[in-house]
Write an enzyme that holds these catalytic residues in place. Sequence first.
Site, short mmCIF file in Angstrom:
data_model
loop_
_atom_site.label_atom_id
_atom_site.label_comp_id
_atom_site.label_asym_id
_atom_site.label_seq_id
_atom_site.Cartn_x
_atom_site.Cartn_y
_atom_site.Cartn_z
N ASP A 15 51.69 56.47 1.98
CA ASP A 15 50.45 56.70 2.33
C ASP A 15 49.99 56.47 3.46
O ASP A 15 49.89 54.89 3.81
CB ASP A 15 49.64 55.92 1.15
CG ASP A 15 47.94 56.12 1.26
OD1 ASP A 15 47.62 57.38 1.38
OD2 ASP A 15 47.31 55.37 0.74
N GLU A 77 51.34 61.97 1.97
CA GLU A 77 50.28 62.68 1.70
C GLU A 77 49.90 63.57 2.98
O GLU A 77 49.98 63.00 4.13
CB GLU A 77 49.08 61.53 1.40
CG GLU A 77 47.82 62.15 0.92
CD GLU A 77 46.58 61.13 0.32
OE1 GLU A 77 45.74 61.82 0.49
OE2 GLU A 77 47.20 60.02 0.17
N ASP A 151 46.69 51.51 -1.53
CA ASP A 151 47.56 52.00 -0.60
C ASP A 151 48.72 52.09 -1.37
O ASP A 151 49.67 53.18 -1.07
CB ASP A 151 47.61 51.60 0.83
CG ASP A 151 46.31 51.55 1.34
OD1 ASP A 151 45.71 52.50 2.17
OD2 ASP A 151 45.85 50.27 1.19
#
Length: 175
Positions: A15, A77, A151
């Site tokens: 992330d 991501e 996260d």
Amino acid sequence: MNSTSPNVIRILGIDPGLNVTGYGVIDFAGPQEIHLIEAGIIRGGSSKKPMGTRLLALKRGMEEVIETLNPEVVALEELYSHYARPRTAILMGHARGVLCLAAATAELTSAHYSATQIKRVITGNGRASKSQIQSTISSMLELAEPPEPPDVADALAIAICHGCISMRHAALDLE
């Protein structure tokens, strides 16, 4: 392959963030066979530090995770930022680029997923909240408490999303 079974893949979920990057490494054999190897954060440093220093810290942290945990693939991501905050997108793009570079330098394939796609695969709802992701990941990995900070849960969700999508693609290839 890092795992004991040929059907298991070791996935590093990322992330991306300039200040804090969440990571999660899992061994994935299927949605019911996920083993957490390690999860945590990589710090880019204070916004008061020069951009180059922060990016170097992210790169070195990513390289250490890759070297220590030997993933076979990296899942990240995709970049998203609200149109009202283009500066955020630019800063995130720097961090994401360095993380992709570290993966490529280690000769790892990178897969990229939108936040909506990750949420849909993990919770069935493309608009799931952070707390829903944390709760679902906690349940899937049989954790006593939800991963913190969010996260880390997001990174684990990205890794699991990649495993599920890869498994679907492999099943389609067999048909």
